[in-house]
Write an enzyme that holds these catalytic residues in place. Structure first.
Site: not given
Length: 181
Positions: A47, A62, A71, A131, A168
């Site tokens: 992805q 996260h 990532k 990313y 957050d």
């Protein structure tokens, strides 16, 4: 590609070879074969994500408890302060963090493996970040640790109070967060 090892050995800064002249520049952002050969990391990215943030937007910290994601991060516009926190209980660097200023101008990439929480602060007027992830987004496994958790003591280079999403703002403390064994 130049590989820069960070204080947490599994987190890598990657500096691609950039070919620049009066027309502009060219560089190979990602090559599966070279990435595996040069870093020793064999993974498949499934992805690609792209975010745009105004200055002082802070996203994170996260991670996914189900379908943990590695990532490969790269700013394409502006400058960010990017943070990785080791949340693997069995790791020698558990609870440690590294943070680096990354900009579209200097073209670095940051590899953050699965088992880390991730966040970044937009330092420039606008920051766009792309990313790649090693697993798909899992809403049911999505978790957030408070960006300003006192046990982590992340030294964010804030010039003003951060702009945070509701998600957050509602992050868990490091001590109470669901993390990896």
């Amino acid at each position: 590609m130049k590989i820069v090892h960070t204080k947490i050995p599994e987190v890598l800064q990657l500096e691609p070879q950039v070919f620049a002249d009066d027309r502009g520049f060219f560089f190979e952002v990602y090559n599966h074969q070279k990435f595996a050969q040069e870093t020793g990391i064999v993974t498949n990215f499934v992805q690609d994500n792209h975010s745009c943030s105004k200055q002082n937007v802070l996203r994170g910290l996260h991670y996914q408890i189900q379908q943990p994601q590695g990532k490969l991060i790269r700013p394409i516009v502006g400058t960010i302060f990017d943070v990785a926190v080791d949340i693997r209980k069995s790791s020698a660097t558990f609870g440690k963090w590294v943070g680096y200023e990354l900009s579209a101008e200097n073209k670095p990439l940051l590899w953050i493996p699965p088992g880390f929480a991730h966040g970044f602060l937009a330092l420039s007027e606008i920051a766009e970040v792309m990313y790649k992830t090693t697993d798909y987004y899992s809403p049911q496994g999505d978790r957030t640790i408070l960006w300003n958790d006192p046990d982590l003591s992340i030294d964010w280079p804030l010039s003003a109070p951060p702009i945070l999403s509701a998600k957050d703002q509602a992050g868990k403390s490091f001590k109470t967060a669901e993390i990896f064994d």
